[in-house]
Enzyme design. Sequence first.
Site, PDB file in Angstrom:
ATOM      1  N   LYS A  25      26.701  41.410  39.177  1.00  0.00           N
ATOM      2  CA  LYS A  25      25.991  40.981  37.955  1.00  0.00           C
ATOM      3  C   LYS A  25      25.112  39.757  38.215  1.00  0.00           C
ATOM      4  O   LYS A  25      23.973  39.706  37.794  1.00  0.00           O
ATOM      5  CB  LYS A  25      26.988  40.616  36.831  1.00  0.00           C
ATOM      6  N   ARG A 100      33.188  38.334  27.143  1.00  0.00           N
ATOM      7  CA  ARG A 100      34.299  38.776  28.008  1.00  0.00           C
ATOM      8  C   ARG A 100      35.528  39.146  27.200  1.00  0.00           C
ATOM      9  O   ARG A 100      36.531  39.564  27.792  1.00  0.00           O
ATOM     10  CB  ARG A 100      34.668  37.652  28.957  1.00  0.00           C
ATOM     11  N   ARG A 172      33.124  29.745  46.443  1.00  0.00           N
ATOM     12  CA  ARG A 172      33.670  29.289  45.156  1.00  0.00           C
ATOM     13  C   ARG A 172      35.177  29.120  45.275  1.00  0.00           C
ATOM     14  O   ARG A 172      35.847  29.937  45.904  1.00  0.00           O
ATOM     15  CB  ARG A 172      33.360  30.324  44.072  1.00  0.00           C
ATOM     16  N   ARG A 183      41.814  37.174  38.341  1.00  0.00           N
ATOM     17  CA  ARG A 183      40.550  37.411  37.623  1.00  0.00           C
ATOM     18  C   ARG A 183      40.345  38.898  37.350  1.00  0.00           C
ATOM     19  O   ARG A 183      39.844  39.284  36.289  1.00  0.00           O
ATOM     20  CB  ARG A 183      39.381  36.856  38.443  1.00  0.00           C
TER      21      ARG A 183
HETATM   22  P1  AMP Z   1      32.157  33.930  36.568  1.00  0.00           P
HETATM   23  O1  AMP Z   1      31.243  33.040  37.340  1.00  0.00           O
HETATM   24  O2  AMP Z   1      31.433  34.727  35.523  1.00  0.00           O
HETATM   25  O3  AMP Z   1      33.043  34.770  37.440  1.00  0.00           O
HETATM   26  O4  AMP Z   1      33.142  32.953  35.749  1.00  0.00           O
HETATM   27  C1  AMP Z   1      33.999  32.031  36.415  1.00  0.00           C
HETATM   28  C2  AMP Z   1      35.107  31.596  35.469  1.00  0.00           C
HETATM   29  O5  AMP Z   1      34.551  30.920  34.341  1.00  0.00           O
HETATM   30  C3  AMP Z   1      35.926  32.729  34.865  1.00  0.00           C
HETATM   31  O6  AMP Z   1      36.954  33.170  35.731  1.00  0.00           O
HETATM   32  C4  AMP Z   1      36.458  32.065  33.607  1.00  0.00           C
HETATM   33  O7  AMP Z   1      37.520  31.168  33.898  1.00  0.00           O
HETATM   34  C5  AMP Z   1      35.272  31.224  33.157  1.00  0.00           C
HETATM   35  N1  AMP Z   1      34.381  32.012  32.252  1.00  0.00           N
HETATM   36  C6  AMP Z   1      33.093  32.360  32.492  1.00  0.00           C
HETATM   37  N2  AMP Z   1      32.589  33.053  31.455  1.00  0.00           N
HETATM   38  C7  AMP Z   1      33.576  33.161  30.539  1.00  0.00           C
HETATM   39  C8  AMP Z   1      33.683  33.784  29.270  1.00  0.00           C
HETATM   40  N3  AMP Z   1      32.670  34.449  28.727  1.00  0.00           N
HETATM   41  N4  AMP Z   1      34.891  33.688  28.610  1.00  0.00           N
HETATM   42  C9  AMP Z   1      35.920  33.013  29.140  1.00  0.00           C
HETATM   43  N5  AMP Z   1      35.897  32.420  30.341  1.00  0.00           N
HETATM   44  C10 AMP Z   1      34.738  32.485  31.050  1.00  0.00           C
END
Ligand code: AMP
Length: 227
Positions: A25, A100, A172, A183
């Site tokens: 994504k 999400r 990361r 996750r």
């Molecule tokens: P990502 O970079 O999209 O994988 O997001 C990294 C982390 O940020 C996730 O594992 C969540 O802890 C938090 N996070 C990002 N977007 C959301 C969301 N829409 N709702 C809740 N937590 C989020």
Amino acid sequence: MPEASVAARGLGRAVIFLGPPGAGKGTQARQIAETYGVPHLSTGDMFREHVGRGTALGLRAKPIMERGELVPDDLVLSMIEDRISRPDCNEGFILDGFPRTLPQAGALDEILRRRFETEPLVVHFVVDQNQLMRRLTGRRTCKIGGEIYNVYDHPPKVPGRCDRDGGELVQRPDDREDVITERLTAYERQTRPLVDYYRSRGVLKDVNGMASPEAVTKSVLELLGQK
Ligand code: AMP
């Protein structure tokens, strides 16, 4: 390249990129947002920025992100609503990693109804479960520009350095195997139901996320060009 006319048009609506962590994504959102000249809104990037700056929101989000769990809806919603209300989102934008949960999706519907006449388009990235771990453990991100690489499938020309700006490539902290498992579980439990939520409204399109990045970009551009 027809990119200039595409960019001039904007997207005219919100486009949601939906799919598990590691589905591509972020990579695709960067590319498509650049093509259309619209903002790429990644809630994960926004949280990482807050964590990096040590804001109050960052301090709350950090331990949750380190466990691979989702940040509570109210915190996500106030952050994203504020961002969507800025004028650069008038011609549309790409949402990457949001919504999400079902409550987030409901709240987003409200925000979008006030803002756009057109329904959002949801691009669903379909990827084999067993590919996700490889993609996530191999992921490296440029510290300067955020460019995404994969040490197995899309390595940089010089190990550890970004092809574009020479920036340091970092992993990361939540791309560790134990956190990744958490996750992926959070995705199945809390985010997967959104696929049916949007599919039943007829606004969701599947994209084969297993194809090459270039082929996936082509499929997404085709979908966006359809009426
Ligand atoms: P990502 O970079 O999209 O994988 O997001 C990294 C982390 O940020 C996730 O594992 C969540 O802890 C938090 N996070 C990002 N977007 C959301 C969301 N829409 N709702 C809740 N937590 C989020």
